[in-house]
Design a protein around this motif. Structure first.
Motif, PDB file in Angstrom:
ATOM      1  N   ASP A 115       1.110  43.144   1.605  1.00  0.00           N
ATOM      2  CA  ASP A 115       1.955  42.434   2.565  1.00  0.00           C
ATOM      3  C   ASP A 115       3.390  42.316   2.070  1.00  0.00           C
ATOM      4  N   GLY A 116       3.584  42.354   0.762  1.00  0.00           N
ATOM      5  CA  GLY A 116       4.939  42.301   0.214  1.00  0.00           C
ATOM      6  C   GLY A 116       5.676  43.618   0.338  1.00  0.00           C
ATOM      7  N   GLN A 164       4.993  46.401  -1.503  1.00  0.00           N
ATOM      8  CA  GLN A 164       5.146  47.087  -2.799  1.00  0.00           C
ATOM      9  C   GLN A 164       4.599  48.504  -2.695  1.00  0.00           C
ATOM     10  N   VAL A 211      14.977  40.628  -5.300  1.00  0.00           N
ATOM     11  CA  VAL A 211      13.637  40.415  -4.737  1.00  0.00           C
ATOM     12  C   VAL A 211      12.618  41.264  -5.494  1.00  0.00           C
ATOM     13  N   THR A 212      11.373  40.801  -5.475  1.00  0.00           N
ATOM     14  CA  THR A 212      10.283  41.618  -5.999  1.00  0.00           C
ATOM     15  C   THR A 212       9.165  41.651  -4.967  1.00  0.00           C
ATOM     16  N   ASN A 213       8.886  42.829  -4.455  1.00  0.00           N
ATOM     17  CA  ASN A 213       7.810  43.004  -3.484  1.00  0.00           C
ATOM     18  C   ASN A 213       6.486  43.073  -4.238  1.00  0.00           C
ATOM     19  N   THR A 214       5.481  42.365  -3.723  1.00  0.00           N
ATOM     20  CA  THR A 214       4.196  42.303  -4.418  1.00  0.00           C
ATOM     21  C   THR A 214       3.051  42.567  -3.445  1.00  0.00           C
TER      22      THR A 214
END
Ligand code: 5GP
Ligand code: ZN
Length: 115
Positions: A92-93, A95, A86-89
């Motif tokens: 709201d993601g 990151q 996964v990649t949090n962005t």
């Protein structure tokens, strides 16, 4: 970027438990693991997030990151049990470090949907 923690890890200025590297991609263990295997896969060159890896070179880089995460998963014995990338962005993601990174998580059954 001098004040970016992952740039400083990529340059060797801050130590990390490296599990793999290529000239443009680095994989190292997360400091605060959320699973038995929790590895971060980052580009050596600073990009803030996936949305900043644009154009042909950006697309190539994203492909290389994903491919290297899958290779790392295999090398760490995760192929049989499976894993999550996964990649949090952004806000709201969730990151927290503004240097593009993939989380590779495995070694236990992971819940879905994520919180
Ligand atoms: P994010 O929250 O941006 O998706 O993920 C950032 C990750 O970087 C977190 O899982 C956090 O534990 C990890 N992290 C933050 N600082 C360091 C560090 O100095 N070294 C390592 N190995 N991981 C870090
Ligand atoms: Zn950086």
């Amino acid at each position: 970027m001098a004040d970016c923690i992952f740039c400083r890890i990529a340059s060797g200025e801050i130590p990390a438990q490296v599990v793999g590297r290529t000239p443009d991609v680095l994989a190292f263990r997360d400091l605060n693991p959320q699973a038995p295997v929790h590895v971060l896969v980052i580009p050596v060159r600073h990009h803030a997030a996936a949305r900043d890896a644009t154009g042909t070179e950006g697309e190539r880089l994203l492909g290389r990151l994903l491919a290297f995460a899958a290779e790392t998963a295999a090398s760490l014995g995760l192929d049989e049990g499976g894993y999550r990338i996964v990649t949090n962005t952004g806000r709201d993601g969730g990151q927290s470090v503004d240097h593009l990174h993939l989380h590779l998580l495995g070694g236990r059954a992971l819940g879905w949907p994520p919180g």
